[in-house]
Enzyme design. Structure first.
Site, PDB file in Angstrom:
ATOM      1  N   GLU A  89       0.835  -1.215   0.000  1.00 20.37           N
ATOM      2  CA  GLU A  89       0.000   0.000   0.000  1.00 20.37           C
ATOM      3  C   GLU A  89       0.865   1.259   0.000  1.00 20.37           C
ATOM      4  O   GLU A  89       0.539   2.235  -0.665  1.00 20.37           O
ATOM      5  CB  GLU A  89      -0.974  -0.004   1.187  1.00 20.37           C
ATOM      6  CG  GLU A  89      -1.939  -1.193   1.235  1.00 20.37           C
ATOM      7  CD  GLU A  89      -2.725  -1.407  -0.054  1.00 20.37           C
ATOM      8  OE1 GLU A  89      -2.848  -0.465  -0.848  1.00 20.37           O
ATOM      9  OE2 GLU A  89      -3.204  -2.543  -0.274  1.00 20.37           O
ATOM     10  N   ASP A 105       3.436  -4.935  -5.492  1.00 23.86           N
ATOM     11  CA  ASP A 105       3.834  -6.245  -4.958  1.00 23.86           C
ATOM     12  C   ASP A 105       5.357  -6.352  -4.882  1.00 23.86           C
ATOM     13  O   ASP A 105       5.912  -6.804  -3.870  1.00 23.86           O
ATOM     14  CB  ASP A 105       3.312  -7.376  -5.862  1.00 23.86           C
ATOM     15  CG  ASP A 105       1.832  -7.657  -5.648  1.00 23.86           C
ATOM     16  OD1 ASP A 105       1.287  -7.225  -4.617  1.00 23.86           O
ATOM     17  OD2 ASP A 105       1.234  -8.308  -6.517  1.00 23.86           O
TER      18      ASP A 105
HETATM   19 ZN   LIG Z   1      -2.711  -2.759  -4.521  1.00 23.37          ZN
END
Ligand SMILES: [Zn+2]
Length: 691
Positions: free
Chosen positions: A531, A595
């Site tokens: 995030e 990621d």
């Molecule tokens: Zn995301």
């Protein structure tokens, strides 16, 4: 209640207010469709570290296929249940959370008003025989209004009434921070009015897509028959609906274009909007929805609205009525009598996403209560499932991750000092929201009546719609949440520059007070890193520290970023999602960047902590191996091909396998941790990296 139409939108984008893909970047958009779980979800891991040891397939070489190594046995033992389109460890956790919610709801109504509301809502939803006895009758008042429509020019007040209660013909309307002045709420009108998941579903010409369109038209016709239309009229109505939606789809932006905030920001005055769409009476619409005065608004895609006006003008009145009837029954189907529920499931559950059976009723009703009264139900959930220890631990990790990202940015060879300074300013301005809202929503203005399931749903939608409209022109309240506390998900909001972690995801396998730190950093830590880096992905980097759409990059640094991002686009575009469908590297760029950056930052943060609190081998794995396994095991998942196809075409996230193998194969740290030889599948010859 969460309606099917809204749930479909939630595959593509998840905001409760208005479906804008950039507005919140989620760790994962899940198939929340009509799909269910085994009766008893697997309990959390029984191991010293917190890893799920019996999930590991030791016959596989971690350097050849790390995902299969981490998850192989889990996947073999956990086929997709009949009432699901996919089944993964996210779902196991959501299922445990739902069991908690069920207990709460069955114990309600309690003495206080909030508890009474959730109890009455749930009980009304569960009363299937009362709902079945009513049949389609609860829709009669709305259908009569449609029948009474005398001309296309009189559409606006009726569309306003429908939008208010959660029926969504033609377009979506709501409020959002002004991209260029993110401190203030502004009205927003966005593309919409389509029953298929995305505009490209109306135009793709491969055999599967054409078959699906045929099935969709058949479904629309069957719903009309259920409303009492004779067969020939129902078939004609379905053709009319398809024609209108195809015209809207043609003018809509595609999922990749919608990732670019500049393409979906067009601030117009109300007069300019009226000029763009002379066929639709906007002032009547604004009056109908009861909004504060609207002087200017974001008309995300002017061309869409132009085409919408033209479509209204070009379509016979009877066909417009058929279209409105379809959207009324479509939005209400899941809370109507069994024939509607079953037909809705036949298309959206089975044909579109591959599930075989409808989920048990209680699971659906828990989900609808969470969707409509999420902060009343969530309050009780937090009391049950989220203690101060979890909150303190998570906050500590967040601070460690932020420190790691700062170190990473300072050390970047490709970024100049000028842009680094701006990036660090933005990083320092990120606010952290953990678990649940500091102020709970006040539902006292919402009436929930026992025995009126559809009415409860419509009034809940109206409550939420009006609550949002009331914000127009006011300062943005950044303490609000766009996800409910039991949700297994997380998000970054670029317009508010904050990261949000609902209590629902701060549970095993993501986080456990009993688990080893390396495993927690592989789970919750990587989610936090994910995030955080969204603030700096292809979308997020276009917003500044205050959430304004403003370019703070030197041209050379922007170019360097794009070159690095292109490496991810190429890497993920080469991967196959299912059959002949490849991943869309541009659609998934932001999530893939997050990621990759997220796991690297989490590893950095973990190593900084381990320097102070060292551990050795546990459960046969070194600390670094445990961190990578923690990440890998979060994504253990089985999925039906129908859903895999749909997600590859609409979802900005890559499938679980690639979220694991795609990331670790870019990391020299992984190669070292598992002593992989150069040339192994998990060691890419070209390793991509932005953060
Ligand atoms: Zn995301």
């Amino acid at each position: 209640m969460k309606q099917m139409s809204r749930r479909i939108a939630a595959f593509i984008v998840v905001t409760l207010v208005l479906a804008l893909p950039f507005a919140v970047a989620h760790i994962r958009l899940r198939a929340q469709a009509q799909s269910a779980a085994p009766a008893s979800p697997a309990p959390p891991a029984q191991s010293s570290s917190g890893l799920q040891l019996d999930a590991i397939d030791r016959s596989v070489d971690a350097c050849t296929d790390f995902y299969k190594f981490a998850c192989g046995n889990w996947m073999a033992k956990n086929p997709v249940p009949a009432d699901r389109s996919s089944w993964g460890r996210f779902d196991e956790l959501q299922e445990r959370n739902n069991e908690t919610l069920k207990k709460i709801l069955e114990g309600a109504p309690g003495a206080d008003a909030g508890s009474r509301k959730i109890g009455d809502y749930y009980a009304s939803c569960m009363d299937e025989s009362a709902i079945n006895a009513k049949g389609a009758a609860p829709l009669d008042p709305l259908l009569k209004k449609v029948a009474a429509l005398t001309s296309a020019n009189a559409l606006a007040p009726l569309v306003a009434e429908l939008h208010t209660i959660g029926v969504k013909p033609f377009f979506n309307f709501g409020t959002e921070a002004d991209f260029k002045d993110a401190s203030v709420e502004m009205a927003i009108a966005d593309q919409g009015g389509m029953g298929l998941p995305d505009r490209d579903y109306y135009s793709r010409d491969d055999a599967k897509s054409m078959e699906l369109r045929k099935q969709y038209v058949e479904h629309v016709g069957k719903m009309a028959s259920l409303l009492g239309d004779p067969a020939d009229r129902a078939a004609k109505s379905a053709e009319a609906v398809m024609k209108i939606e195809t015209a809207l789809a043609k003018a809509a932006l595609d999922v990749v274009a919608r990732r670019d905030p500049n393409q979906i920001y067009h601030k117009l005055s109300a007069a300019e909007l009226q000029k763009l769409t002379p066929q639709f009476q906007w002032q009547q619409y604004f009056t109908g929805i009861g909004s504060p005065p609207i002087y200017a608004l974001n008309v995300t895609e002017p061309d869409f609205f132009k085409a919408m006006g033209q479509t209204i003008a070009d379509t016979p009145l009877d066909d417009l009525k058929a279209y409105l009837r379809w959207h009324i029954v479509h939005a209400s189907a899941v809370i109507l009598s069994a024939p509607f529920v079953n037909e809705n499931f036949r298309f959206y559950g089975t044909q579109l996403t591959g599930a075989k059976e409808l989920r048990p009723r209680w699971k659906r009703c828990v989900q609808y209560t969470d969707s409509d009264l999420g902060e009343a139900l969530g309050q009780a959930f937090v009391k049950e499932a989220f203690g101060p220890q979890a909150k303190a631990d998570t906050l500590r990790m967040v601070h460690e991750l932020e420190a790691a990202l700062e170190k990473d940015i300072r050390g970047l060879a490709w970024m100049t000092e000028t842009t680094k300074k701006e990036a660090l300013t933005k990083l320092q301005a990120i606010s952290d929201k953990i678990g649940y809202p500091e102020r709970w929503r006040d539902y006292s203005a919402l009436t929930i009546s026992r025995g009126d399931a559809l009415g409860n749903s419509q009034r809940s939608n109206a409550f939420e719609f009006r609550r949002n409209l009331a914000k127009i022109g006011k300062p943005v309240d950044k303490t609000e949440w766009e996800m409910t506390p039991p949700t297994v998900n997380a998000y970054y909001n670029p317009l508010e520059n904050n990261i949000n972690f609902p209590a629902g995801i701060l549970q095993p396998p993501f986080y456990s007070a009993k688990a080893d730190a390396a495993v927690n950093f592989g789970g919750a830590g990587a989610v936090i890193g994910h995030e955080l880096t969204h603030g700096f992905d292809d979308q997020g980097r276009q917003f500044d520290a205050r959430g304004n759409l403003k370019d703070w990059w030197t041209p050379a640094d922007a170019k360097a970023f794009e070159d690095r991002a292109q490496c991810f686009v190429d890497q993920y575009s080469s991967l196959t999602a299912v059959d002949d469908v490849k991943l869309n590297g541009k659609l998934t760029l932001g999530e893939n960047t997050a990621d990759n950056g997220g796991l690297r930052i989490s590893l950095m943060a973990y190593l900084a902590r381990a320097a102070k609190e060292p551990t050795g081998t546990i459960d046969g794995f070194t600390p670094e191996q445990r961190l990578f396994l923690g990440w890998g095991q979060v994504w253990c998942d089985n999925m039906r091909p129908e859903l895999a196809r749909m997600l590859a075409q609409t979802n900005p996230h890559s499938p679980g396998r690639e979220r694991v193998n795609g990331v670790v194969s870019n990391m020299p740290e992984f190669q070292k941790a598992f002593a992989c030889k150069a040339g192994s599948a998990m060691v890419r010859s070209t390793q991509c990296r932005v953060w």
